[in-house]
Each structure stands twice: as C-alpha cells, then as structure tokens.
Write an enzyme that holds these catalytic residues in place. Structure first.
Site, short mmCIF file in Angstrom:
data_model
loop_
_atom_site.label_atom_id
_atom_site.label_comp_id
_atom_site.label_asym_id
_atom_site.label_seq_id
_atom_site.Cartn_x
_atom_site.Cartn_y
_atom_site.Cartn_z
N ASP A 15 0.86 -1.17 0.00
CA ASP A 15 0.00 0.00 0.00
C ASP A 15 0.91 1.24 0.00
O ASP A 15 2.10 1.14 0.30
CB ASP A 15 -0.88 -0.06 1.26
CG ASP A 15 -1.72 1.18 1.45
OD1 ASP A 15 -2.28 1.68 0.46
OD2 ASP A 15 -1.80 1.66 2.61
N ASP A 17 -0.18 5.13 0.89
CA ASP A 17 -0.42 6.11 1.96
C ASP A 17 -0.47 5.43 3.33
O ASP A 17 -1.24 4.50 3.53
CB ASP A 17 -1.73 6.86 1.71
CG ASP A 17 -1.73 7.58 0.36
OD1 ASP A 17 -0.66 8.00 -0.10
OD2 ASP A 17 -2.82 7.71 -0.23
MG LIG Z 1 -2.94 3.16 3.47
#
Ligand SMILES: [Mg+2]
Ligand SMILES: [Zn+2]
Length: 188
Positions: A15, A17
C-alpha cells in the site's frame, strides 16, 4: 549432478499512503508538495528490494475519481517516488492505482483484489500464491484475504503504530509499527 531450480519469483504488494508516505487524514495527497515520506520508508524500500523478487504498489486514489486529484499530479507524485527510490538504490517494479469511487463498483478498489490480480495476470512467471500484502488499513488486509481466495495464498502484514483506532481489531498475520521494522525483520 542436478542443479537446484531457480527460486520462484513472488511479489510483495505494498500500500502507499500510511506505509511509504504520510497519510493525510480527511484529505488526499494531491501534489508533490504534500508528499512526505514516513521515517525510514526509503531505507525500508532499499532493504526490501534486495529481498523481494518483485515489489508492486497497489493504491486506492478515489480523489482522482472525485476530481480532487489531477491525473497529471498523480503521475508527477509517482515519477518523483520512482526517482527517489532509484537514488537510494531501491526498486519498485510497478505502481497500480484504482482511481474509482466506491459507487463505481470497479474490480480494483481495495479490498477487491483487482489491482494485484491484473498485475499477476501479465506477470505469469510470478507465483501468485506466495504473495505478501503490506498495508495500514482494514481494506488492505481485506484485499490480501480476497487475493488469497483467488490465488491460493497471500500473507497479511499490517503496519500499525497504534495511533489508528480503525486497525485495532483487524485480523493480520503480522503487525509492525513501520515499514522499516518489517523490512528489518524479514531481511538478513
Ligand atoms: Mg494506506
Ligand atoms: Zn477501481
């Protein structure tokens, strides 16, 4: 004498962010000026690059679908990320983005596994059942579970520094406070 078979490649899905860069709560990272690496993230990527045969970022960016992030700005952010990664001697093989809204019902918005499945479909040398997903939210762990259901396996690694109540009860195979803690744990 037989030679041992080559190590079968597998993919580390990351992932973005809250794992690599600081998440902006209640908003989106819209421009390079709002991009801020989490402490140790680039060092973690360098360590992980030596260990993982493939590294692919899978990220939901519905701010694009809402018209709040310009596609040019998203491209600039990711170009800069790839440049920074190269400078430290790390590697990211691909960045896959879901720009859609929940209401689009696309196959790629996490927790749906489409971002990973579409990448695996064109990288057939990679064993999908040995996938690993590292993320900081319930949707990442959900994606890992959905990917495992589709491919036969995916480890769930939750990045959890204890500050986000949303991750408190989330099921995961491993938890680490930062990506660097994970990288240090898995690399020699
Ligand atoms: Mg995230
Ligand atoms: Zn999508």
């Amino acid at each position: 004498m037989t030679s041992s078979p080559p190590r079968e490649p597998w993919c580390l899905f990351l992932d973005r962010d809250g794992v690599i860069n600081r998440r902006i709560v209640g908003d989106y990272v819209r421009t390079t000026r709002q991009w801020e690496y989490l402490p140790g993230a680039l060092q973690a990527l360098r360590l992980l690059s030596e260990w993982a045969p493939r590294i692919v970022i899978v990220t939901n960016q519905r701010g694009v679908g809402r018209g709040l992030i310009a596609e040019d700005d998203l491209d600039r952010i990711h170009t800069r990320l790839l440049e920074d990664v190269a400078i430290v001697g790390a590697r990211i093989d691909a960045i896959r983005v879901c720009p859609h809204l929940e209401t689009d019902e696309c196959p790629c918005r996490k927790p749906r596994p489409g971002l990973a499945l579409s990448w695996l479909a064109v990288n057939r040398e990679v064993n999908p059942a040995r996938s690993v997903m590292v993320g900081d939210s319930p949707s990442d762990m959900g994606m890992a579970q959905n990917l495992a259901a589709a491919t036969g396996g995916c480890l769930r690694v939750l990045i959890d520094d204890g500050s986000d109540p949303a991750t408190t009860g989330v099921d995961a195979d491993f938890r680490f406070p930062t990506l660097l803690d994970y990288a240090r744990d898995v690399t020699p």
